[in-house]
Write an enzyme that holds these catalytic residues in place. Structure first.
Site, short mmCIF file in Angstrom:
data_model
loop_
_atom_site.label_atom_id
_atom_site.label_comp_id
_atom_site.label_asym_id
_atom_site.label_seq_id
_atom_site.Cartn_x
_atom_site.Cartn_y
_atom_site.Cartn_z
N ASP A 477 6.24 22.09 -27.39
CA ASP A 477 5.00 22.74 -27.80
C ASP A 477 4.02 21.73 -28.40
OD1 ASP A 477 3.27 24.86 -28.28
OD2 ASP A 477 4.69 26.03 -29.46
N ASP A 547 -0.16 32.33 -24.56
CA ASP A 547 0.51 33.16 -25.56
C ASP A 547 0.19 34.63 -25.35
OD1 ASP A 547 1.87 31.24 -26.87
OD2 ASP A 547 0.53 31.09 -28.60
C1 DGJ Z 1 2.96 28.54 -29.68
C2 DGJ Z 1 3.63 28.89 -28.38
O1 DGJ Z 1 2.69 29.12 -27.40
C3 DGJ Z 1 4.53 30.09 -28.62
O2 DGJ Z 1 5.11 30.49 -27.41
C4 DGJ Z 1 5.57 29.75 -29.64
O3 DGJ Z 1 6.43 28.76 -29.14
C5 DGJ Z 1 4.90 29.29 -30.92
N1 DGJ Z 1 3.94 28.24 -30.68
C6 DGJ Z 1 5.91 28.80 -31.90
O4 DGJ Z 1 5.34 28.28 -33.02
#
Ligand code: DGJ
Length: 727
Positions: A477, A547
């Site tokens: 990430d 997300d």
């Molecule tokens: C952002 C990501 O897009 C999510 O899927 C998740 O992994 C969160 N970060 C975790 O902090």
């Protein structure tokens, strides 16, 4: 293949069905002639502009009347525009010489045709392919540029880049070092790009080209969701399936710029690469500078044709071949199910609940390390939070493995929280500028990847977790952009190298972690799709697309992302309702149908699953597995654009056209609604297809002309699917 006609000094670069042609003109300048559908290897000089160029500068030293044909750099359609000698278009390169002037004059020196493209040093690029290297040289300063062109027999994508060389013993400074110049003969194009933000990535925008420059860029030291590093020039009237379209997709993950300039002679110049708004690069005598590769593309079959070229080219030559064309894990990811609030029992219950459904990988997302219970602490401390996970990670891993599933783990290695051991021990490792306070985003700072000690720490800490545990999947990430661009270890006259050095540092850690663990599937992520670019795809065969897991939002996001990127590269999860991002309630069928248009997975608390949920999941996965080959290797035909209508439609077709699937989606269900036909595309007109949903055999020509009339269930956000099997 690449053909050089010695007599006319013309290069013909031939892709699957395209020709790219240029020649070395009488002044030694590399002058563009043509890029488009395949043509004969004919002389093309009759296309050169003639006369009428009053007040144009001559080429240096040539006292030729400005009316003479092609006597000014400004009017040669260019293979590499440079600054200082009468070419007033956007230069590809600007170099500050020892004397302080910024002039260069890059003329043909020699060329080589290589059977295989040499791999780039320290940057991701497309693999292999016959390659022309054109050596240009400025005899006054000893500055040179090697232009690389790589063609492939089975795609119309050409990989290009420039290597700038200081062949003198003096120091020079690159003020601009773009990757390519591309010339088009008219301005009758629309400039298409993909803009967005968190939760709404990759929206399509179009604007007409005009005299002057249209550009998109990033100043964030990452490619960003704001504007993807991609543009297309679409001929007027081009549609999804017809008309000429030129694509430009930059294989780069830091600050970039892409520009199209309508020039005063009616032509268009396209250029770009590393963003030079905050860039310079000191080049010592004898040093070289490699620019990021760019994948240019021509399609005579509209925007959809261009997308299919990129999908094929990236699946065959860019994405890690260990995974590119293979079936992908079906993941249950813990994030939306638990966020950071979990313990061993909870995680094991989530995994146990999906046993036998076809879900084969459990991914533990954020919250397992350091003192990470909220987003205020822990980033950088890549050791297990044993208060939360008593006995370490192995308790959960062993359990997951005992269920016959693979274990996956989340990292955000480029980041540090102020409240972390890493920051307490090495505050100087977070990017910061002298005397200035940090900007915060999500309570975290970005580590200075231009430093070797920081890179070593990241590589050692991630690799040691991977070495000591049975981990088959990693989610990588990246949740904030760089501010206070500065590195303590760079001298003042190299500070403007920072953004590019960050990219090189990032690729270096990817090489040492991702390429060093070839059996682990690494999934990319950046708070969703904020770093969805071709350089990332080189390392990550799939990227978390957004997300926003709401099916309605996903029709828009996945449609836009597919303009460049293959469906197999988009991770698309089925999640709970009310949706965590939009609070919308959409039925399970629609959620599954939309999540199946990519690399599918699950993201919810499965520990509360009933037997019925489990059975439904099993059916969904069985259905997905049936269509997975179309996702991994098939052709995508976009049939209905949800950004322009109440509908969304994707047809996926196998390469041999023996089978296909059409997903139809209606956003709003309305009383007395229109009778909307969905027209599948990409089938073979002469083949007959069985359509099980209608229990009927129809020819491809009927299906693609008459179309289908789905009956949507009452209500909003509904899907209908059709299958086509050759009979
Ligand atoms: C952002 C990501 O897009 C999510 O899927 C998740 O992994 C969160 N970060 C975790 O902090």
């Amino acid at each position: 293949m690449i053909f050089f006609d010695k007599e006319t000094k013309t290069f013909y670069l031939e892709g699957k069905s395209t020709t790219y042609a240029f020649f070395i003109n009488k002044f030694g300048y590399a002058e563009h002639l043509y890029y488009g559908s395949r043509i004969g290897r004919d002389p093309l000089f009759y296309t050169r502009g003639k006369g009428g160029r009053t007040c144009a500068a001559t080429v240096p030293g040539e006292k030729i009347d400005g009316f003479d044909e092609g006597s000014s750099y400004h009017y040669f359609p260019s293979e590499l525009a440079f600054y200082g000698n009468g070419d007033y278009r956007e230069p590809c390169v600007q170099v500050e010489n020892e004397a302080g002037d910024r002039i260069c004059d890059l003329l043909y020196d020699s060329h080589e045709i290589l059977p295989e493209k040499p791999a780039m040093k320290g940057m991701p690029s497309m693999r292999g392919g016959e390659t022309l290297v054109l050596h240009l040289y400025d005899s006054v300063t000893g500055f040179g540029a090697d232009l690389y062109y790589t063609v492939y027999p089975d795609t119309n994508v050409i990989a290009r880049r420039v290597v700038y060389k200081n062949c003198s013993d003096r120091v020079v400074k690159l003020r601009r070092a773009y990757s390519f110049t591309m010339s088009l003969p008219t301005q009758d194009y629309d400039f298409l790009s993909l803009h967005g933000a968190w939760g709404m990535e990759h929206r399509i925008q179009k604007t007409a080209l005009h005299n002057g420059v249209i550009s998109i860029d990033s100043k964030r030291t990452t490619s960003s969701a704001s504007l993807n590093p991609f543009i297309a020039l679409c001929s007027k009237g081009a549609t999804e399936e017809s008309g000429e379209v030129y694509g430009v997709s930059l294989i780069y993950s830091s600050s970039y710029v892409l520009k199209a300039e309508g020039v005063n002679d009616g032509q268009t110049l396209i250029t770009g690469g590393i963003n030079d708004f905050d860039f310079s690069w000191k080049l010592e005598g004898g040093e070289e500078f490699e620019t990021p590769e760019v994948a240019i593309c021509y399609s005579s079959e509209g925007v959809g044709g261009m997308s299919r070229e990129y999908h094929d080219a990236y699946r065959s030559y860019l994405i890690n071949p260990n995974f590119a064309k293979k079936s992908r894990p079906i993941v249950i990811n813990s994030w939306e199910g638990t966020y950071m609030d979990f313990d061993n029992e909870k995680l094991m219950a989530i995994a146990s609940a999906v046993k036998g459904t076809g879900i084969d990988t459990f991914v533990l997302d954020d919250g397992w390390f350091g003192t990470r219970n909220t987003d205020e602490a822990g980033l950088g401390d890549w050791y297990v939070n044993e208060d939360k996970l008593v006995g370490g990670l192995n308790t959960v891993i062993n359990h997951v493995n005992s269920l016959g599933m693979r274990f996956g783990l989340w990292f955000e290695p480029e980041m540090v929280n102020e409240d972390s051991d890493l920051y307490r021990n090495h505050p100087d490792w977070a990017i910061h500028a002298p005397g200035r306070a940090h900007c915060y985003t999500r309570n975290q700072f970005v580590l200075d990847l231009t430093r070797a000690d920081v890179r070593d720490y990241i590589v050692d800490s991630v690799n040691s977790v991977l070495k000591n545990h049975n981990i088959g999947y990693v989610k990588w990430d990246y949740n904030r952009n760089v501010t206070e661009s500065y590195s303590e270890l760079l001298p003042a006259d190299r500070q403007a190298e920072f953004a590019h050095r960050y990219a090189l540092g990032l690729y270096n850690i990817f090489d040492r972690i991702i390429l060093a663990n070839p059996d682990v599937l690494f999934e990319g992520c950046a708070g969703g799709g904020a770093r969805f670019d071709p350089a990332q795809l080189y390392y990550f065969p799939q990227i978390w697309t957004s997300d926003d897991s709401d099916a309605e939002e996903r029709t828009l996001i996945q449609y836009g992302t597919s303009i460049v990127y293959p469906l197999s590269s988009m991770t698309c999860h089925f999640s709970v309702v009310p949706n965590h991002q939009t609070s919308r309630i959409i039925d399970t069928k629609t959620r599954a149908d939309i999540a199946h248009l990519g690399t599918t997975g699950y993201e919810l608390d499965t520990s509360v699953f009933t037997d019925e949920d489990r059975e439904l999941t099993k059916q969904q996965i069985a259905e997905y597995k049936g269509m997975e080959p179309l996702i991994i290797e098939g052709d995508l035909y976009r049939t209905d654009n949800p950004m322009e209508s109440n509908f969304f439609g994707f047809t996926l077709v196998s390469k041999d056209k023996s089978r296909a699937e059409l997903t139809c989606y209606q956003r709003m269900g309305r009383p007395n609604a229109q009778l909307k036909r969905f027209i599948p595309k990409g089938l073979a007109p002469e083949k007959n297809y069985y359509v099980p949903e209608l229990d009927i055999i129809l020819s491809g020509s009927t299906l693609m002309n008459v179309g289908l009339l789905p009956v949507f269930e009452r209500g909003d956000f509904k899907t209908v699917k059709y299958h086509f099997e050759e009979k």
